[in-house]
Design a protein around this motif. Structure first.
Motif, PDB file in Angstrom:
ATOM      1  N   ASP A 100      97.401  -6.527 -69.696  1.00 49.66           N
ATOM      2  CA  ASP A 100      96.460  -6.417 -70.676  1.00 49.66           C
ATOM      3  C   ASP A 100      95.257  -7.520 -70.515  1.00 49.66           C
ATOM      4  N   ASP A 101      95.503  -8.538 -69.883  1.00 52.25           N
ATOM      5  CA  ASP A 101      94.668  -9.622 -69.742  1.00 52.25           C
ATOM      6  C   ASP A 101      93.350  -9.404 -68.936  1.00 52.25           C
ATOM      7  N   ALA A 102      92.247  -9.517 -69.230  1.00 53.94           N
ATOM      8  CA  ALA A 102      91.151  -9.054 -68.535  1.00 53.94           C
ATOM      9  C   ALA A 102      91.134  -9.782 -67.129  1.00 53.94           C
ATOM     10  N   ASP A 103      91.196 -11.070 -67.123  1.00 56.18           N
ATOM     11  CA  ASP A 103      91.258 -11.886 -65.912  1.00 56.18           C
ATOM     12  C   ASP A 103      92.564 -11.390 -65.006  1.00 56.18           C
ATOM     13  N   ALA A 104      93.486 -11.201 -65.567  1.00 53.38           N
ATOM     14  CA  ALA A 104      94.610 -10.765 -64.607  1.00 53.38           C
ATOM     15  C   ALA A 104      94.398  -9.312 -63.796  1.00 53.38           C
ATOM     16  N   ARG A 105      93.858  -8.796 -64.700  1.00 55.42           N
ATOM     17  CA  ARG A 105      93.568  -7.281 -64.344  1.00 55.42           C
ATOM     18  C   ARG A 105      92.388  -7.370 -63.126  1.00 55.42           C
ATOM     19  N   LEU A 106      91.533  -8.364 -63.321  1.00 59.11           N
ATOM     20  CA  LEU A 106      90.284  -8.526 -62.632  1.00 59.11           C
ATOM     21  C   LEU A 106      91.112  -8.940 -61.012  1.00 59.11           C
ATOM     22  N   LEU A 107      91.779  -9.917 -61.115  1.00 53.58           N
ATOM     23  CA  LEU A 107      92.333 -10.363 -59.908  1.00 53.58           C
ATOM     24  C   LEU A 107      93.435  -9.591 -59.192  1.00 53.58           C
ATOM     25  N   LEU A 108      93.924  -8.814 -60.085  1.00 53.90           N
ATOM     26  CA  LEU A 108      94.983  -8.024 -59.622  1.00 53.90           C
ATOM     27  C   LEU A 108      94.633  -6.811 -58.705  1.00 53.90           C
ATOM     28  N   LEU A 109      93.439  -6.326 -59.314  1.00 57.25           N
ATOM     29  CA  LEU A 109      92.619  -5.142 -58.488  1.00 57.25           C
ATOM     30  C   LEU A 109      91.724  -5.590 -57.626  1.00 57.25           C
ATOM     31  N   PHE A 110      91.397  -6.792 -57.303  1.00 62.69           N
ATOM     32  CA  PHE A 110      90.314  -7.229 -56.660  1.00 62.69           C
ATOM     33  C   PHE A 110      90.539  -6.707 -55.116  1.00 62.69           C
ATOM     34  N   PRO A 111      91.860  -6.815 -54.526  1.00 63.85           N
ATOM     35  CA  PRO A 111      91.773  -6.397 -53.220  1.00 63.85           C
ATOM     36  C   PRO A 111      91.359  -4.846 -52.727  1.00 63.85           C
ATOM     37  N   THR A 112      91.086  -4.161 -53.910  1.00 64.96           N
ATOM     38  CA  THR A 112      90.563  -2.744 -53.723  1.00 64.96           C
ATOM     39  C   THR A 112      89.168  -2.844 -53.429  1.00 64.96           C
ATOM     40  N   LEU A 113      88.495  -3.962 -53.663  1.00 64.10           N
ATOM     41  CA  LEU A 113      87.005  -3.959 -53.762  1.00 64.10           C
ATOM     42  C   LEU A 113      86.413  -3.811 -52.125  1.00 64.10           C
ATOM     43  N   GLY A 114      85.295  -3.117 -52.323  1.00 62.08           N
ATOM     44  CA  GLY A 114      84.483  -3.058 -51.008  1.00 62.08           C
ATOM     45  C   GLY A 114      83.162  -2.599 -51.399  1.00 62.08           C
ATOM     46  N   ASP A 115      82.283  -3.715 -51.705  1.00 65.16           N
ATOM     47  CA  ASP A 115      80.838  -3.228 -52.193  1.00 65.16           C
ATOM     48  C   ASP A 115      79.931  -3.954 -51.465  1.00 65.16           C
ATOM     49  N   ALA A 116      78.918  -3.580 -50.879  1.00 60.90           N
ATOM     50  CA  ALA A 116      77.946  -4.286 -49.999  1.00 60.90           C
ATOM     51  C   ALA A 116      76.733  -4.836 -50.769  1.00 60.90           C
ATOM     52  N   LEU A 117      76.756  -4.493 -52.204  1.00 56.48           N
ATOM     53  CA  LEU A 117      75.546  -4.804 -52.950  1.00 56.48           C
ATOM     54  C   LEU A 117      76.341  -5.529 -54.158  1.00 56.48           C
ATOM     55  N   LEU A 118      76.615  -6.661 -53.957  1.00 55.14           N
ATOM     56  CA  LEU A 118      77.229  -7.413 -55.256  1.00 55.14           C
ATOM     57  C   LEU A 118      76.044  -8.121 -56.076  1.00 55.14           C
ATOM     58  N   PRO A 119      76.220  -7.998 -57.150  1.00 57.92           N
ATOM     59  CA  PRO A 119      75.418  -8.681 -58.280  1.00 57.92           C
ATOM     60  C   PRO A 119      75.476 -10.284 -58.259  1.00 57.92           C
ATOM     61  N   ASP A 120      74.295 -10.931 -58.474  1.00 58.92           N
ATOM     62  CA  ASP A 120      74.303 -12.343 -58.399  1.00 58.92           C
ATOM     63  C   ASP A 120      75.292 -13.007 -59.145  1.00 58.92           C
ATOM     64  N   ASP A 121      75.890 -12.488 -60.286  1.00 64.21           N
ATOM     65  CA  ASP A 121      76.802 -13.207 -61.120  1.00 64.21           C
ATOM     66  C   ASP A 121      78.266 -12.767 -60.966  1.00 64.21           C
ATOM     67  N   ALA A 122      78.602 -12.204 -59.594  1.00 61.65           N
ATOM     68  CA  ALA A 122      79.839 -11.532 -59.206  1.00 61.65           C
ATOM     69  C   ALA A 122      80.669 -13.064 -59.080  1.00 61.65           C
ATOM     70  N   THR A 123      80.080 -13.838 -58.363  1.00 59.55           N
ATOM     71  CA  THR A 123      80.735 -15.104 -58.388  1.00 59.55           C
ATOM     72  C   THR A 123      81.235 -15.951 -59.645  1.00 59.55           C
ATOM     73  N   ILE A 124      80.383 -15.733 -60.549  1.00 55.98           N
ATOM     74  CA  ILE A 124      80.634 -16.506 -61.880  1.00 55.98           C
ATOM     75  C   ILE A 124      81.838 -15.789 -62.625  1.00 55.98           C
ATOM     76  N   ALA A 125      82.122 -14.375 -62.606  1.00 55.93           N
ATOM     77  CA  ALA A 125      83.090 -13.753 -63.121  1.00 55.93           C
ATOM     78  C   ALA A 125      84.181 -14.054 -62.339  1.00 55.93           C
ATOM     79  N   LEU A 126      84.438 -14.147 -61.193  1.00 55.94           N
ATOM     80  CA  LEU A 126      85.480 -14.234 -60.252  1.00 55.94           C
ATOM     81  C   LEU A 126      86.224 -15.728 -60.594  1.00 55.94           C
ATOM     82  N   THR A 127      85.226 -16.752 -60.425  1.00 52.60           N
ATOM     83  CA  THR A 127      85.456 -18.009 -60.752  1.00 52.60           C
ATOM     84  C   THR A 127      86.183 -18.375 -62.092  1.00 52.60           C
TER      85      THR A 127
END
Length: 233
Positions: A134-161
């Motif tokens: 139920d934790d948003a950060d854990a969900r983000l990192l847990l699902l990250f390996p499914t990502l494949g997006d050629a058009l990342l927004p400028d703030d993507a690094t901020i959220a992942l960091t």
């Protein structure tokens, strides 16, 4: 023992206890940490301990499962498929009305994906939940390996960091976030677009590219798009 409809009959076991271990996250994200610089930044002096944890996670006697419930009633199951010679991590989506779970992505030597765009990854991570992961950060990192997006927004690094800072002991989380976004998955970053309400991509290994012979059917693709993006069915 856990069961996922239509999935392999293996020794599935609840894996949420691993989420409290800061080393779990760089191990889980390992496929996107390619090269010495990325691995040094992610693991540092904890390399041996991380490898020991990796061996535990991949033990045949138990297949850890991490479940991410969505507001639509669907659940994304992240399964460590620990079959000798066929180890990998499967990302499955299921709804109680479905006879079997559908595969979104597969992280192994015969990879399949991507499964999610960046906006969908954020949406799935931030949907409210009161059970399982139920934790948003854990969900983000847990699902990250499914990502494949050629058009990342400028703030993507901020959220992942921010997620790496909250859950790991990585000394330079921004550097690791940059490595992760540069590599994303084992597939080439895909371009996403919406067609008739369905989000699809042009990935040659993706179940969400309708031009692939193995693509999911149109009605499933629409339901998956709505669930991931937090839209009503």
């Amino acid at each position: 023992m856990l069961k996922i409809p239509g999935y392999i009959d293996g020794p599935l076991a609840e894996g949420s206890a691993y989420l409290d271990d800061p080393l779990f996250w760089p191990v889980h994200l390992g496929a996107s940490l390619r090269g010495e610089d990325a691995q040094r930044a992610a693991f540092g002096a904890d390399w041996d301990a991380a490898m020991n944890l990796s061996h535990v996670l991949s033990a045949e006697r138990e297949w850890p499962v991490f479940s991410v419930p969505l507001s639509s009633g669907h659940t994304i199951h992240v399964v460590y498929r620990n079959i000798e010679g066929e180890r990998g991590v499967d990302y499955l989506l299921h709804h109680p009305t479905w006879p079997a779970a559908e595969t979104l992505a597969v992280d192994d030597g015969h990879f399949m994906g991507p499964g999610l765009s960046w906006p969908e990854l954020l949406s799935a991570a931030r949907q409210p939940a009161t059970r399982e992961v139920d934790d948003a950060d854990a969900r983000l990192l847990l699902l990250f390996p499914t990502l494949g997006d050629a058009l990342l927004p400028d703030d993507a690094t901020i959220a992942l960091t921010a997620a790496l800072t909250a859950l790991t002991v990585i000394e330079e989380p921004a550097e690791v976030a940059s490595h992760l976004l540069e590599n994303q998955g084992q597939w080439a970053p895909a371009h996403w677009r919406q067609t008739d309400g369905v989000w699809i991509n042009d990935g040659g290994h993706s179940y969400r590219n309708p031009f692939n012979a193995f693509a999911l059917p149109q009605d499933r693709l629409l339901e998956i798009s709505n669930a991931l993006n937090g839209n009503p069915a």
